[in-house]
Design an enzyme around this catalytic site. Sequence first.
Site, PDB file in Angstrom:
ATOM      1  CB  THR A  35      16.625  22.115  59.077  1.00  0.00           C
ATOM      2  OG1 THR A  35      17.403  23.305  59.163  1.00  0.00           O
ATOM      3  CG2 THR A  35      15.160  22.448  59.333  1.00  0.00           C
ATOM      4  CE  LYS A  94      16.292  26.394  59.612  1.00  0.00           C
ATOM      5  NZ  LYS A  94      16.827  27.564  58.940  1.00  0.00           N
TER       6      LYS A  94
HETATM    7  P1  NAP Z   1      24.576  20.348  51.958  1.00  0.00           P
HETATM    8  O1  NAP Z   1      25.515  21.309  51.366  1.00  0.00           O
HETATM    9  O2  NAP Z   1      23.737  19.518  51.054  1.00  0.00           O
HETATM   10  O3  NAP Z   1      25.416  19.374  52.933  1.00  0.00           O
HETATM   11  C1  NAP Z   1      24.817  18.244  53.508  1.00  0.00           C
HETATM   12  C2  NAP Z   1      25.819  17.489  54.367  1.00  0.00           C
HETATM   13  O4  NAP Z   1      25.158  16.314  54.879  1.00  0.00           O
HETATM   14  C3  NAP Z   1      27.055  16.990  53.593  1.00  0.00           C
HETATM   15  O5  NAP Z   1      28.169  17.050  54.443  1.00  0.00           O
HETATM   16  C4  NAP Z   1      26.673  15.548  53.282  1.00  0.00           C
HETATM   17  O6  NAP Z   1      27.774  14.687  53.103  1.00  0.00           O
HETATM   18  C5  NAP Z   1      25.956  15.183  54.578  1.00  0.00           C
HETATM   19  N1  NAP Z   1      25.123  13.975  54.408  1.00  0.00           N
HETATM   20  C6  NAP Z   1      24.015  13.842  53.631  1.00  0.00           C
HETATM   21  N2  NAP Z   1      23.526  12.603  53.736  1.00  0.00           N
HETATM   22  C7  NAP Z   1      24.338  11.916  54.580  1.00  0.00           C
HETATM   23  C8  NAP Z   1      24.343  10.600  55.099  1.00  0.00           C
HETATM   24  N3  NAP Z   1      23.384   9.715  54.768  1.00  0.00           N
HETATM   25  N4  NAP Z   1      25.327  10.256  55.963  1.00  0.00           N
HETATM   26  C9  NAP Z   1      26.281  11.147  56.317  1.00  0.00           C
HETATM   27  N5  NAP Z   1      26.327  12.416  55.872  1.00  0.00           N
HETATM   28  C10 NAP Z   1      25.356  12.808  55.016  1.00  0.00           C
HETATM   29  O7  NAP Z   1      23.527  21.084  52.958  1.00  0.00           O
HETATM   30  P2  NAP Z   1      23.689  22.441  53.775  1.00  0.00           P
HETATM   31  O8  NAP Z   1      23.151  23.556  52.957  1.00  0.00           O
HETATM   32  O9  NAP Z   1      25.057  22.533  54.359  1.00  0.00           O
HETATM   33  O10 NAP Z   1      22.606  22.165  54.921  1.00  0.00           O
HETATM   34  C11 NAP Z   1      22.841  21.275  55.999  1.00  0.00           C
HETATM   35  C12 NAP Z   1      21.620  21.321  56.923  1.00  0.00           C
HETATM   36  O11 NAP Z   1      21.404  22.658  57.396  1.00  0.00           O
HETATM   37  C13 NAP Z   1      20.298  20.926  56.253  1.00  0.00           C
HETATM   38  O12 NAP Z   1      19.480  20.287  57.192  1.00  0.00           O
HETATM   39  C14 NAP Z   1      19.699  22.266  55.835  1.00  0.00           C
HETATM   40  O13 NAP Z   1      18.298  22.221  55.713  1.00  0.00           O
HETATM   41  C15 NAP Z   1      20.124  23.148  57.008  1.00  0.00           C
HETATM   42  N6  NAP Z   1      20.281  24.599  56.704  1.00  0.00           N
HETATM   43  C16 NAP Z   1      20.771  25.027  55.495  1.00  0.00           C
HETATM   44  C17 NAP Z   1      20.903  26.395  55.274  1.00  0.00           C
HETATM   45  C18 NAP Z   1      21.414  26.945  53.963  1.00  0.00           C
HETATM   46  O14 NAP Z   1      21.128  28.121  53.668  1.00  0.00           O
HETATM   47  N7  NAP Z   1      22.169  26.194  53.170  1.00  0.00           N
HETATM   48  C19 NAP Z   1      20.560  27.302  56.269  1.00  0.00           C
HETATM   49  C20 NAP Z   1      20.100  26.835  57.508  1.00  0.00           C
HETATM   50  C21 NAP Z   1      19.964  25.461  57.717  1.00  0.00           C
HETATM   51  P3  NAP Z   1      28.421  14.456  51.615  1.00  0.00           P
HETATM   52  O15 NAP Z   1      29.336  15.626  51.404  1.00  0.00           O
HETATM   53  O16 NAP Z   1      29.121  13.173  51.729  1.00  0.00           O
HETATM   54  O17 NAP Z   1      27.266  14.432  50.650  1.00  0.00           O
END
Ligand code: NAP
Length: 294
Positions: free
Chosen positions: A98, A173
Site C-alpha cells: 500500500t 485501497k
Molecule cells: P511487514 O510485516 O512490516 O513487512 C514489511 C516488509 O517490507 C518486510 O519484508 C520488510 O523487510 C520490507 N521492507 C521494509 N522496508 C524495506 C526497505 N527499505 N527495503 C527493503 N525491504 C523493506 O508489513 P505487512 O503487514 O506484510 O505489509 C506489507 C504492505 O502491505 C504494507 O504496505 C501494508 O500497508 C500493506 N498491507 C498490510 C495488510 C495487513 O493486514 N498486514 C493488509 C493489506 C495491505 P524486513 O523483513 O527486512 O524488515
Amino acid sequence: MIPPRIGFMGLGIMGQAMAKNILKAGYNITVYNRNRLKTTEFLDLGADVAITPKELAKRTNIIFTMVTDIAAMRDIMEGPLGIFEAATSKLTLINMSTISPSYTKELSLNCLKKRIKFIDCPVSGSKLQAQEAKLILLAGGDKEEIEKNRKLLLTMGSSIVYAGKHPNATALKLCVNLIVSQLTSALCESSVLAETLEIDPELIFEVLNKSDALRCNYFNLKKQNILQKDYPPAFALKNMLKDLRFMIEESKIKKLRLPITECLEKLMLKSYNTGKANEDLTVIAETLKNYYKE
Ligand code: NAP
C-alpha cells in the site's frame, strides 16, 4: 508455453503468506527479503533466494513487491542494486504494497520509461486472508495484462476488482482502509467506554453478532485483541498510520478535508510515540484508556 519465473520481494506478515501460496500453486519462485533470515524457510520449501533486487530481476520475468512503504519501494526499485538496474521489456512488475496514488503514478511512469509492464495491485484483507488465499485484489492498469496474469494473481486471493487506470487501484485501497481505520476506532472507543461504564465489552460483540444489521466479520477478527488486551500484529499500527497520512495528503491536494481521519491520525501517532508502532492497530484501545496519562 514457457512457465513464468516469479519473483517475490518482501516476506513480512503478508508477503510470506502470499509467496507461500504462489509456491503451493506450483510456480517457480525466487524470493528476496532485506533481512535474509526470513528467506531461510523458503529455501526449505523449494524456492530460490536472491541476494539483491537486481539479481532477482535478472532471474525472473514477473515480480511482486509487498514491502512497507514508499521508502522501501524506492530502495528496491531505484537503489544501486535495485530492479531498475536490470530492467528489460520482458519484465512485469506487480506492486501489492500500500503506497500513495502520487507515488504509484510516478512508479508507473518510471516503469514505462524502463519498458517494464506495471500492474498496481494492492490487496484488501489481512494476515488470515493472506494465509487462506482469500485476499481481494484491487487491480489497476492495462486490463489485458491483468487478465494474462489472472490465474497467478488468484493463487493469493478469491477475487479481483478492476479499478481502472493508474493510480485508481491504490486510490480505491485508501478508500477501503479509511473504513477499516474507523471500524477499528469505533470498536476500541466503544470498548473503553463500556469498561468505564462498568459494562462487559464482550456484550458489545454479542449485540453486534446477533444483529442482522450490524454483524461484520472484521469485528470478530479484532474481538480477541480487544477483549484479551493483547495485540499481536495482523496489521501493524505503523502501517495504518502511513495509510491515514496518504489519505490526508492526497485529499489535501484535491482541496478536501477528512476531519475524522485527521483526528484518527493524531490518535495513532500518540500510540506510535508510546512504543506501539509494531503492535496490531487495535492497540489504540490502550492509548484511549490512558489518553491523559500517556
Ligand atoms: P511487514 O510485516 O512490516 O513487512 C514489511 C516488509 O517490507 C518486510 O519484508 C520488510 O523487510 C520490507 N521492507 C521494509 N522496508 C524495506 C526497505 N527499505 N527495503 C527493503 N525491504 C523493506 O508489513 P505487512 O503487514 O506484510 O505489509 C506489507 C504492505 O502491505 C504494507 O504496505 C501494508 O500497508 C500493506 N498491507 C498490510 C495488510 C495487513 O493486514 N498486514 C493488509 C493489506 C495491505 P524486513 O523483513 O527486512 O524488515
